[in-house]
Design a protein around this motif. Structure first.
Motif, PDB file in Angstrom:
ATOM      1  N   LYS B  62      86.675  20.084 -11.785  1.00 30.59           N
ATOM      2  CA  LYS B  62      86.554  21.215 -12.723  1.00 30.59           C
ATOM      3  C   LYS B  62      85.223  21.183 -13.453  1.00 30.59           C
ATOM      4  N   ILE B  63      84.818  19.993 -13.868  1.00 32.75           N
ATOM      5  CA  ILE B  63      83.552  19.884 -14.598  1.00 32.75           C
ATOM      6  C   ILE B  63      82.378  20.206 -13.675  1.00 32.75           C
ATOM      7  N   LEU B  64      82.441  19.669 -12.446  1.00 27.62           N
ATOM      8  CA  LEU B  64      81.349  19.924 -11.503  1.00 27.62           C
ATOM      9  C   LEU B  64      81.180  21.421 -11.253  1.00 27.62           C
ATOM     10  N   ALA B  65      82.315  22.135 -11.206  1.00 26.85           N
ATOM     11  CA  ALA B  65      82.263  23.557 -10.874  1.00 26.85           C
ATOM     12  C   ALA B  65      81.897  24.426 -12.076  1.00 26.85           C
ATOM     13  N   ALA B  66      81.948  23.849 -13.278  1.00 30.54           N
ATOM     14  CA  ALA B  66      81.738  24.654 -14.482  1.00 30.54           C
ATOM     15  C   ALA B  66      80.255  24.778 -14.817  1.00 30.54           C
ATOM     16  N   ASP B  67      79.929  25.874 -15.501  1.00 26.11           N
ATOM     17  CA  ASP B  67      78.547  26.058 -15.963  1.00 26.11           C
ATOM     18  C   ASP B  67      78.268  25.238 -17.209  1.00 26.11           C
ATOM     19  N   GLY B  68      79.319  24.939 -17.950  1.00 31.75           N
ATOM     20  CA  GLY B  68      79.146  24.178 -19.175  1.00 31.75           C
ATOM     21  C   GLY B  68      80.481  23.625 -19.631  1.00 31.75           C
ATOM     22  N   VAL B  69      80.421  22.707 -20.596  1.00 34.08           N
ATOM     23  CA  VAL B  69      81.637  22.052 -21.080  1.00 34.08           C
ATOM     24  C   VAL B  69      81.657  22.112 -22.608  1.00 34.08           C
ATOM     25  N   ILE B  70      82.826  22.459 -23.154  1.00 31.75           N
ATOM     26  CA  ILE B  70      83.008  22.396 -24.604  1.00 31.75           C
ATOM     27  C   ILE B  70      84.018  21.290 -24.883  1.00 31.75           C
ATOM     28  N   PRO B 102      75.392  21.125 -19.438  1.00 29.53           N
ATOM     29  CA  PRO B 102      75.310  21.545 -20.846  1.00 29.53           C
ATOM     30  C   PRO B 102      76.664  21.337 -21.541  1.00 29.53           C
ATOM     31  N   VAL B 103      76.605  20.700 -22.707  1.00 28.86           N
ATOM     32  CA  VAL B 103      77.841  20.394 -23.436  1.00 28.86           C
ATOM     33  C   VAL B 103      77.706  20.847 -24.877  1.00 28.86           C
ATOM     34  N   MET B 104      78.798  21.412 -25.375  1.00 25.87           N
ATOM     35  CA  MET B 104      78.844  21.766 -26.790  1.00 25.87           C
ATOM     36  C   MET B 104      80.004  21.007 -27.426  1.00 25.87           C
ATOM     37  N   ILE B 105      79.779  20.545 -28.645  1.00 28.14           N
ATOM     38  CA  ILE B 105      80.804  19.768 -29.347  1.00 28.14           C
ATOM     39  C   ILE B 105      81.374  20.595 -30.489  1.00 28.14           C
ATOM     40  N   VAL B 106      82.697  20.664 -30.565  1.00 26.87           N
ATOM     41  CA  VAL B 106      83.343  21.226 -31.748  1.00 26.87           C
ATOM     42  C   VAL B 106      84.396  20.213 -32.200  1.00 26.87           C
ATOM     43  N   GLY B 107      84.883  20.377 -33.398  1.00 19.04           N
ATOM     44  CA  GLY B 107      85.887  19.429 -33.849  1.00 19.04           C
ATOM     45  C   GLY B 107      86.674  19.967 -35.017  1.00 19.04           C
ATOM     46  N   MET B 136      74.032  20.434 -26.666  1.00 17.18           N
ATOM     47  CA  MET B 136      73.295  21.431 -27.450  1.00 17.18           C
ATOM     48  C   MET B 136      72.965  20.850 -28.824  1.00 17.18           C
ATOM     49  N   PRO B 137      71.682  20.858 -29.169  1.00 14.17           N
ATOM     50  CA  PRO B 137      71.319  20.294 -30.477  1.00 14.17           C
ATOM     51  C   PRO B 137      71.734  21.231 -31.611  1.00 14.17           C
ATOM     52  N   PHE B 172      75.339  28.903 -27.347  1.00 16.90           N
ATOM     53  CA  PHE B 172      75.647  27.970 -26.259  1.00 16.90           C
ATOM     54  C   PHE B 172      75.462  28.648 -24.897  1.00 16.90           C
ATOM     55  N   VAL B 173      75.884  29.900 -24.795  1.00 15.51           N
ATOM     56  CA  VAL B 173      75.704  30.634 -23.534  1.00 15.51           C
ATOM     57  C   VAL B 173      74.213  30.692 -23.178  1.00 15.51           C
TER      58      VAL B 173
END
Lengths: 202, 395
Positions: B62-70, B102-107, B136-137, B172-173
């Motif tokens: 799933k990760i390999l196929a995705a454009d990005g990860v949250i 590309p990864v974005m972090i939320v929490g 993403m910074p 992020f996009v």
């Protein structure tokens, strides 16, 4: 004589951190008894609603409670503490608080040059969390780099300057334990704070 | 765009899961989000490699196929949960799906901090060489006091928060687009093609004017080319030249042979130019490729040859819709190689394959779905390949 727990910071069968603790255990046997504690096989922490921790965790918690201090030796995985060690600490702070005000010394070994420096910094932050609130010996990093080449076949540390450093830190830790035992004024409130810490009442 | 959203908690009740589900529905115009769970992933142990177990492989794929990860992380003991760390250790041990992702972090957290320390740790972890994600910074999204943040329909109550989150996700996009450009393979410029054929190769018939109308006759005389009922031994069989001609003429497509020196040597001449899908005239045989294409399309011709000679593409296809809806015309530029794999030129075959499709549909009862015109727009059009440039359009 002091009694310490040597917490092996990984579930791996091969571990130079285990080796390091074994070295500490034998090298300082005249100054303290050290029981090595493993973290392998604990279930993945999932914040169970019933707050029941596994029996093996209770046994571990009990041993930590009884000990004068804990020496944690951590490897570094991905710039941080291994999941298995985080997992053990998650369980050991969930409704039970064996680490509150417990003197802790941190050591670490790594195959590379950095000797788990970042993992140790993380571990200090982790042990400072409200439900752990350990008393971490300050200004006392012990980083064992290139750990695969650090021991001879009799499990003795080859580098005499490292042995010297460790000897100094270990003596300091024994003094630190005595010191902490005098810093009892905040213990009651620390314990209470940990016990009152509730995920739901914040 | 397609993202994977990793619920950083394996607990039954998780506000981080709620947060990701809210993001999935609230911002579905921005991207598609597949919210995935980590509770089936075992504790990492380097002595017990379970990389090939299905929970880990599913996540990997799933990760390999995705454009990005949250990643949505709670905070336990001033850091990320052990369960999430374990997942990241598996994904940096034998497999590395987060590399350059590309990864974005939320929490989200129960208290004021909103997982601030966990997020900082997570950034450091994702930056480790084995993980090597591109986080993403800035643009922190910390959701504190979560118990009061959602209404009974699991919608974020505070409209400013919803707006802020929208802004962060829009960034992020953009960030994903940027990273994809950054990580796109840097292709070395390929050597120029000599479309005017100023040099020769072993098989070049020398000292004959390649532009001559009667190049075939002159060149044949020069090398004593066989013809008629002379036998030619082939792999695998023997045919006369006449039989080879009959055979090639019967091919349901227009065939052209250009050698690796960019010289147009042959086409299966059966029709006059006006009846062909891509017109050729007999006088063109022997021409350098520059001579049988208009000046404006030479850069496209060069691009196609560069792809084929370098091996970046084995075949370049161009869909040509200009023949109308009753024809499915495709120009195929197929690289040719000898037994040692050396580039030997282009087999260009042009055909209308609609009769085959029609026959097949009739036989099987299958039907075509959608608008046939929708098939136009081959990616090669980006490179300006001018499929319509027929051989007769001499510059």
């Amino acid at each position: 004589m002091k009694h310490f727990i040597g917490l092996v910071g990984t579930n791996s069968d091969q571990s130079t951190n285990r080796q390091l603790l074994q070295f500490i255990q034998t090298y300082f046997k005249d100054q303290a008894t050290i029981e090595l504690m493993e973290i392998k096989g604990l279930p993945v922490f999932n914040k169970p609603k019933d707050r029941i921790v596994p029996d093996e965790v209770k046994v571990m918690a009990n041993k930590i409670e009884q000990a004068d201090g804990v020496i944690i030796s951590t490897p570094e995985y991905d710039h941080a503490v291994p999941a298995s060690l985080m997992n053990a600490l998650n369980w050991l702070s969930y409704g039970i608080y064996p680490f509150v005000d417990k003197p802790v010394m941190i050591t670490g070994a790594s195959y590379g040059t950095l000797g788990s420096s970042r993992a140790q910094a993380h571990l200090r932050q982790i042990l400072d969390a409200p439900e752990l609130k350990a008393r971490i010996m300050p200004s006392s990093e012990f980083l064992l780099a290139h750990s695969l080449q650090a021991f001879n076949e009799d499990n003795q540390l080859l580098d005499s300057s490292q042995v010297e450093k460790l000897t100094g830190l270990f003596a300091d830790f024994i003094t630190f334990v005595d010191l902490i035992n005098q810093l009892i004024h905040a213990h009651g409130s620390n314990k209470k704070a940990a016990e009152n810490f509730s995920w739901d009442n914040l | 765009m397609k993202f994977v959203g990793i619920v950083g908690s394996n607990a039954d009740l998780s506000y981080n899961r709620k947060l990701l589900q809210f993001i999935k529905t609230q911002y579905q115009d921005l991207f598609e989000l597949d919210v995935v769970e980590i509770k089936d992933i075992p504790m990492f142990n380097q002595s017990d490699d379970q990389t090939n177990s299905s929970p880990i492989q599913n996540l990997n794929q799933k990760i390999l196929a995705a454009d990005g990860v949250i990643i949505a992380t709670p905070e336990h003991n001033h850091t990320i949960p052990a369960g999430l760390k374990s997942v990241l250790e598996w994904l940096s041990f034998k497999i590395h799906p987060l590399e350059n992702k590309p990864v974005m972090i939320v929490g989200a957290s129960y208290y004021d901090q909103g997982s601030s320390r966990a997020q900082l740790h997570l950034r450091q972890i994702l930056d480790a060489p084995g993980v090597n994600a591109i986080v993403m910074p800035g643009n922190e999204f910390l959701l504190g006091k979560v118990k009061e943040s959602f209404n009974e329909n699991d919608q974020l109550i505070d409209t400013n928060t919803v707006k802020f989150l929208q802004g962060v996700l829009e960034k992020f996009v953009e960030f994903v687009r940027l990273v994809n450009r950054l990580e796109a393979p840097k292709e070395e410029p390929l050597p120029k093609e000599d479309l005017h054929v100023t040099g020769t190769i072993d098989t070049t018939i020398k000292e004959i004017d390649m532009a001559a109308e009667d190049w075939v006759e002159q060149a044949a005389a020069k090398v004593n080319a066989v013809e008629g009922n002379t036998y030619v031994k082939l792999n695998r069989g023997i045919l006369t030249v006449d039989q080879i001609n009959t055979f090639l003429a019967s091919m349901p497509m227009e065939l052209t042979y250009a050698d690796d020196n960019n010289q147009f040597l042959y086409y299966n001449y059966t029709k006059e130019a006006e009846d062909m899908l891509a017109d050729r005239v007999p006088g063109q045989a022997g021409n350098p490729l520059a001579l049988c294409h208009p000046e404006r399309s030479l850069s496209s011709v060069e691009w196609v040859i560069q792809q084929l000679r370098s091996g970046r593409q084995d075949v370049v296809r161009v869909h040509v819709p200009t023949h109308g809806p009753d024809k499915f015309v495709v120009h195929n530029y197929q690289a040719m190689h000898d037994e040692e794999g050396n580039y030997k030129g282009i087999n260009e075959f042009i055909l209308d394959f609609k009769p085959i499709v029609d026959w097949y549909l009739k036989q099987t009862g299958l039907t075509l779905e959608g608008d046939i015109d929708a098939g136009s727009g081959a990616s090669q059009q980006d490179h300006g390949v001018d499929a319509g440039s027929g051989a007769s359009e001499k510059a």
